[in-house]
Scaffold this active site. Structure first.
Site, PDB file in Angstrom:
ATOM      1  N   HIS A  85       0.850  -1.188   0.000  1.00 31.77           N
ATOM      2  CA  HIS A  85       0.000   0.000   0.000  1.00 31.77           C
ATOM      3  C   HIS A  85       0.885   1.236   0.000  1.00 31.77           C
ATOM      4  O   HIS A  85       2.009   1.209   0.517  1.00 31.77           O
ATOM      5  CB  HIS A  85      -0.904  -0.014   1.242  1.00 31.77           C
ATOM      6  CG  HIS A  85      -1.972   1.032   1.209  1.00 31.77           C
ATOM      7  ND1 HIS A  85      -1.749   2.345   1.596  1.00 31.77           N
ATOM      8  CD2 HIS A  85      -3.276   0.976   0.849  1.00 31.77           C
ATOM      9  CE1 HIS A  85      -2.855   3.029   1.470  1.00 31.77           C
ATOM     10  NE2 HIS A  85      -3.808   2.239   1.018  1.00 31.77           N
ATOM     11  N   GLU A 133      -3.719   2.647  -7.241  1.00 32.37           N
ATOM     12  CA  GLU A 133      -4.125   3.702  -6.312  1.00 32.37           C
ATOM     13  C   GLU A 133      -3.172   4.883  -6.420  1.00 32.37           C
ATOM     14  O   GLU A 133      -2.118   4.879  -5.777  1.00 32.37           O
ATOM     15  CB  GLU A 133      -4.101   3.193  -4.861  1.00 32.37           C
ATOM     16  CG  GLU A 133      -5.221   2.281  -4.462  1.00 32.37           C
ATOM     17  CD  GLU A 133      -5.312   2.177  -2.947  1.00 32.37           C
ATOM     18  OE1 GLU A 133      -6.380   2.466  -2.406  1.00 32.37           O
ATOM     19  OE2 GLU A 133      -4.310   1.837  -2.302  1.00 32.37           O
TER      20      GLU A 133
END
Length: 215
Positions: A85, A133
């Site tokens: 992430h 993302e």
């Protein structure tokens, strides 16, 4: 569509969110999962919701103070893990090793990346899915499907060129059912989101609104 709610380290009640997610999944038939802090995995899994780890470390048992062992999160009830992430970046070799760690205990895997080029590199490592993302959109409420839809379609194409079996999810700014539909229209098979649910005054209502267009 797969909906993965990342609770990050937000000051929300993980059991409230997990219970809401389990109920919404049951009522709607949409696959909804929750990724809590490692310390809350067991209690979240006990609600019956599909439970994911936010990270597993690239190591086995041994002298690894502060690591998140894949075996530990699996034993606590997690069935999958996110990796890389944007708030917990890994070196490429460590992503590969974390994927091996997840594979040891049959955890499903999603590797996050910033753009289509990185998505291609991540897909080459053989995860179950990748998630695009753009960091600048995370937490903004502006989904990548609106801000720059070419990023999503580019990610889908990049993953397909490497391995057609790797699913593509999108995240950053996801908060509404319209965002889910847009992501699906662009070729994504799921979404990652966090603040849209974890910071909501009523997580159940937020989740119900999110999945409503899919029914």
């Amino acid at each position: 569509m797969f909906v993965l709610v990342n609770l990050k380290a937000y000051p929300c009640d993980p059991i409230e969110v997990a219970t809401a997610a389990a109920d919404v999944a049951d009522d709607s038939g949409v696959r909804v999962a929750v990724a809590p802090q490692a310390a809350n995995i067991e209690s979240v899994a006990e609600t019956g919701v599909e439970t994911w780890a936010q990270h597993v470390s690239p190591n086995e048992h041994g002298s690894h103070t502060g690591s998140t062992l894949a075996e530990a999160v699996a034993d606590a009830g997690a069935v999958g893990t996110m990796l890389n992430h944007s708030e917990n970046r890994l070196k490429l070799a460590d992503i590969d090793a974390s994927l091996d760690a997840a594979d040891r205990v049959d955890l499903e895997t999603i590797v996050c990346a910033n753009n289509p080029e990185q998505i291609g590199a991540a897909a080459a490592l053989g995860p179950d899915a990748v998630a695009v993302e753009p960091p600048e959109l995370i937490g903004t409420g502006t989904p990548v499907s609106k801000a720059d839809p070419d990023i999503v379609t580019g990610a889908v194409d990049a993953a397909a060129r490497v391995d057609g079996d790797v699913d593509v999810l999108c995240g950053a700014g996801i908060s509404t059912g319209e965002d889910l539909v847009s992501a699906s229209d662009l070729g994504a098979t799921g979404v990652l989101l966090a603040s849209g649910v974890a910071k909501a005054d009523d997580p159940r209502a937020a989740l119900e609104d999110l999945v409503e267009p899919l029914n």
